[in-house]
Design a protein around this motif. Structure first.
Motif, PDB file in Angstrom:
ATOM      1  N   PRO A  46       0.817  -1.227   0.000  1.00  0.00           N
ATOM      2  CA  PRO A  46       0.000   0.000   0.000  1.00  0.00           C
ATOM      3  C   PRO A  46       0.849   1.274   0.000  1.00  0.00           C
ATOM      4  N   GLY A  47       1.922   1.268   0.795  1.00  0.00           N
ATOM      5  CA  GLY A  47       2.795   2.441   0.844  1.00  0.00           C
ATOM      6  C   GLY A  47       3.521   2.679  -0.466  1.00  0.00           C
ATOM      7  N   PHE A  48       4.008   1.614  -1.059  1.00  0.00           N
ATOM      8  CA  PHE A  48       4.748   1.740  -2.315  1.00  0.00           C
ATOM      9  C   PHE A  48       3.831   2.215  -3.441  1.00  0.00           C
ATOM     10  N   LEU A  49       2.592   1.739  -3.456  1.00  0.00           N
ATOM     11  CA  LEU A  49       1.632   2.188  -4.463  1.00  0.00           C
ATOM     12  C   LEU A  49       1.291   3.660  -4.254  1.00  0.00           C
ATOM     13  N   LEU A  50       1.156   4.078  -3.007  1.00  0.00           N
ATOM     14  CA  LEU A  50       0.908   5.489  -2.701  1.00  0.00           C
ATOM     15  C   LEU A  50       2.068   6.349  -3.197  1.00  0.00           C
ATOM     16  N   ILE A  51       3.279   5.908  -2.944  1.00  0.00           N
ATOM     17  CA  ILE A  51       4.464   6.636  -3.424  1.00  0.00           C
ATOM     18  C   ILE A  51       4.446   6.712  -4.952  1.00  0.00           C
ATOM     19  N   PHE A  52       4.066   5.613  -5.600  1.00  0.00           N
ATOM     20  CA  PHE A  52       3.986   5.605  -7.062  1.00  0.00           C
ATOM     21  C   PHE A  52       3.038   6.698  -7.548  1.00  0.00           C
ATOM     22  N   ARG A  72      -8.642   8.852  -5.345  1.00  0.00           N
ATOM     23  CA  ARG A  72     -10.025   8.455  -5.098  1.00  0.00           C
ATOM     24  C   ARG A  72     -10.554   7.536  -6.189  1.00  0.00           C
ATOM     25  N   ARG A  73     -10.178   7.828  -7.422  1.00  0.00           N
ATOM     26  CA  ARG A  73     -10.725   7.092  -8.557  1.00  0.00           C
ATOM     27  C   ARG A  73     -10.104   5.710  -8.725  1.00  0.00           C
ATOM     28  N   SER A  74      -8.779   5.576  -8.503  1.00  0.00           N
ATOM     29  CA  SER A  74      -8.164   4.302  -8.900  1.00  0.00           C
ATOM     30  C   SER A  74      -7.223   3.651  -7.893  1.00  0.00           C
ATOM     31  N   TYR A  75      -6.883   4.308  -6.779  1.00  0.00           N
ATOM     32  CA  TYR A  75      -5.930   3.704  -5.844  1.00  0.00           C
ATOM     33  C   TYR A  75      -6.440   2.376  -5.283  1.00  0.00           C
ATOM     34  N   TRP A  76      -7.659   2.363  -4.762  1.00  0.00           N
ATOM     35  CA  TRP A  76      -8.192   1.153  -4.143  1.00  0.00           C
ATOM     36  C   TRP A  76      -8.295   0.021  -5.160  1.00  0.00           C
ATOM     37  N   THR A  77      -8.728   0.345  -6.375  1.00  0.00           N
ATOM     38  CA  THR A  77      -8.813  -0.661  -7.448  1.00  0.00           C
ATOM     39  C   THR A  77      -7.429  -1.218  -7.753  1.00  0.00           C
ATOM     40  N   ALA A  78      -6.452  -0.324  -7.864  1.00  0.00           N
ATOM     41  CA  ALA A  78      -5.080  -0.753  -8.161  1.00  0.00           C
ATOM     42  C   ALA A  78      -4.497  -1.580  -7.013  1.00  0.00           C
ATOM     43  N   LEU A  79      -4.793  -1.198  -5.771  1.00  0.00           N
ATOM     44  CA  LEU A  79      -4.272  -1.951  -4.627  1.00  0.00           C
ATOM     45  C   LEU A  79      -4.877  -3.352  -4.574  1.00  0.00           C
ATOM     46  N   ILE A  91       8.391  -9.127 -13.145  1.00  0.00           N
ATOM     47  CA  ILE A  91       6.939  -9.159 -12.964  1.00  0.00           C
ATOM     48  C   ILE A  91       6.381  -7.741 -13.142  1.00  0.00           C
ATOM     49  N   ALA A  92       7.096  -6.758 -12.629  1.00  0.00           N
ATOM     50  CA  ALA A  92       6.646  -5.360 -12.708  1.00  0.00           C
ATOM     51  C   ALA A  92       6.580  -4.848 -14.143  1.00  0.00           C
ATOM     52  N   LEU A  93       7.325  -5.449 -15.029  1.00  0.00           N
ATOM     53  CA  LEU A  93       7.241  -5.063 -16.438  1.00  0.00           C
ATOM     54  C   LEU A  93       5.783  -5.072 -16.885  1.00  0.00           C
ATOM     55  N   PHE A  94       5.067  -6.101 -16.505  1.00  0.00           N
ATOM     56  CA  PHE A  94       3.651  -6.214 -16.867  1.00  0.00           C
ATOM     57  C   PHE A  94       2.760  -5.422 -15.902  1.00  0.00           C
ATOM     58  N   TRP A  95       3.161  -5.329 -14.658  1.00  0.00           N
ATOM     59  CA  TRP A  95       2.392  -4.570 -13.673  1.00  0.00           C
ATOM     60  C   TRP A  95       2.374  -3.090 -14.040  1.00  0.00           C
ATOM     61  N   TYR A  96       3.506  -2.538 -14.460  1.00  0.00           N
ATOM     62  CA  TYR A  96       3.541  -1.125 -14.840  1.00  0.00           C
ATOM     63  C   TYR A  96       2.709  -0.877 -16.092  1.00  0.00           C
ATOM     64  N   ALA A  97       2.639  -1.866 -16.954  1.00  0.00           N
ATOM     65  CA  ALA A  97       1.747  -1.740 -18.116  1.00  0.00           C
ATOM     66  C   ALA A  97       0.306  -1.602 -17.632  1.00  0.00           C
ATOM     67  N   TYR A  98      -0.062  -2.385 -16.629  1.00  0.00           N
ATOM     68  CA  TYR A  98      -1.408  -2.283 -16.048  1.00  0.00           C
ATOM     69  C   TYR A  98      -1.605  -0.912 -15.382  1.00  0.00           C
ATOM     70  N   LEU A  99      -0.653  -0.486 -14.542  1.00  0.00           N
ATOM     71  CA  LEU A  99      -0.784   0.784 -13.826  1.00  0.00           C
ATOM     72  C   LEU A  99      -0.875   1.975 -14.780  1.00  0.00           C
ATOM     73  N   ALA A 100      -0.109   1.916 -15.857  1.00  0.00           N
ATOM     74  CA  ALA A 100      -0.149   3.017 -16.827  1.00  0.00           C
ATOM     75  C   ALA A 100      -1.540   3.134 -17.433  1.00  0.00           C
ATOM     76  N   SER A 101      -2.199   2.021 -17.644  1.00  0.00           N
ATOM     77  CA  SER A 101      -3.537   2.073 -18.239  1.00  0.00           C
ATOM     78  C   SER A 101      -4.594   2.461 -17.204  1.00  0.00           C
ATOM     79  N   VAL A 102      -4.463   2.032 -15.955  1.00  0.00           N
ATOM     80  CA  VAL A 102      -5.486   2.321 -14.943  1.00  0.00           C
ATOM     81  C   VAL A 102      -5.398   3.760 -14.432  1.00  0.00           C
ATOM     82  N   ARG A 103      -4.240   4.392 -14.494  1.00  0.00           N
ATOM     83  CA  ARG A 103      -4.086   5.760 -13.999  1.00  0.00           C
ATOM     84  C   ARG A 103      -4.637   6.795 -14.950  1.00  0.00           C
TER      85      ARG A 103
END
Length: 194
Positions: free
Chosen positions: A118-124, A144-151, A181-193
Motif C-alpha cells: 500500500p505504501g509503495f503504491l501510494l508513493i507511485f 479516489r478514482r483508482s488507488y483502491w482498485t489498483a491496490l 513481474i513489474a514489467l507487466f504490472w507497470y503496463a497495467y498501472l499506466a492504463s489504470v491511472r
C-alpha cells in the motif's frame, strides 16, 4: 571423461550478459538494481502504450504516437524509487524476519502485502503526479478514482509472485525478479491511472 570449459569470450551472448550483470550486482548492488528497475519500468510503460495502440487500431480509433515522456517518467521512477527502495526493503526484511523464525513465511508475506505494497503504491501515485507536473487536486482525484482498485489488483496479481520472491529467491535477485513481474504490472498501472 574430462569436461572442457569455454572461455567467456566464446560463450553465448545471453551467458555473457548474465555474467556481466552478476559482476555489476556484486560490485554495485544498488546502482545495478536501480538501473535495471529504470529500464524495465520504462519498458513496462512502452508495453502499455503498444497494447493500447493495438486495441485502438482494432476499433479503428485514432492511435496516438508513443509517449516518450511517459516512458521517461517510468524510467525515472524505477531508477530513483523502485530500485533503491526495493533493495533496502528486502535487506531489512531479511534482518527483521530471519529464516530462523518459525512463522517467517507468513510474517514476510503479511509485511510485504499489507505494509509495503500500500505504501509503495501510494508513493507511485504521488511521484508520478509530481513527474507529470500536476497539482494536488489531480493527485487526490486519481487516488479516489483508482488507488483502491489498483491496490486490490496488486494483492491479486502480486501475492503469489511475492510469496515466491521473498521466500525462495536469493535476496540479491529479489529486485530483479520483482522487476520482471513489474514489467507487466507497470503496463497495467499506466492504463489504470489514465
Amino acid at each position: 571423461m574430462p569436461v572442457e570449459s569455454l572461455p567467456v569470450r566464446n560463450a553465448p551472448l545471453h551467458f555473457r550478459v548474465l555474467q556481466q550483470y552478476l559482476i555489476l550486482l556484486k560490485k554495485y548492488p544498488i546502482l545495478t538494481k536501480s538501473v535495471t528497475s529504470g529500464i524495465l519500468s520504462a519498458l513496462g510503460n512502452l508495453l502499455s502504450q503498444i497494447l493500447e495502440a493495438r486495441k485502438k487500431a482494432k476499433s479503428e480509433a485514432q492511435v496516438n504516437e508513443i509517449d516518450v515522456a511517459g516512458a521517461t517518467r517510468y524510467a525515472v521512477y524505477g531508477l530513483f524509487i523502485t530500485g533503491p527502495v526495493s533493495h533496502f526493503f528486502y535487506q531489512l526484511m531479511e534482518a527483521w524476519i530471519p529464516t530462523t523464525d518459525s512463522l517467517c513465511v507468513v510474517k514476510r508475506l503479511l509485511l510485504d502485502r499489507f505494509i509495503f505494497a500500500p505504501g509503495f503504491l501510494l508513493i507511485f501515485y504521488f511521484v508520478m503526479n509530481i513527474l507529470e507536473a500536476k497539482g494536488w487536486e489531480d493527485f487526490e482525484k486519481k487516488m479516489r478514482r483508482s488507488y483502491w482498485t489498483a491496490l486490490k489488483m496488486n494483492w491479486k496479481v502480486w501475492t503469489p509472485f511475492q510469496f515466491i520472491n521473498i521466500n525462495f529467491v536469493p535476496v540479491q535477485f529479489r529486485v530483479l525478479f520483482a522487476n520482471v513481474i513489474a514489467l507487466f504490472w507497470y503496463a497495467y498501472l499506466a492504463s489504470v491511472r489514465k
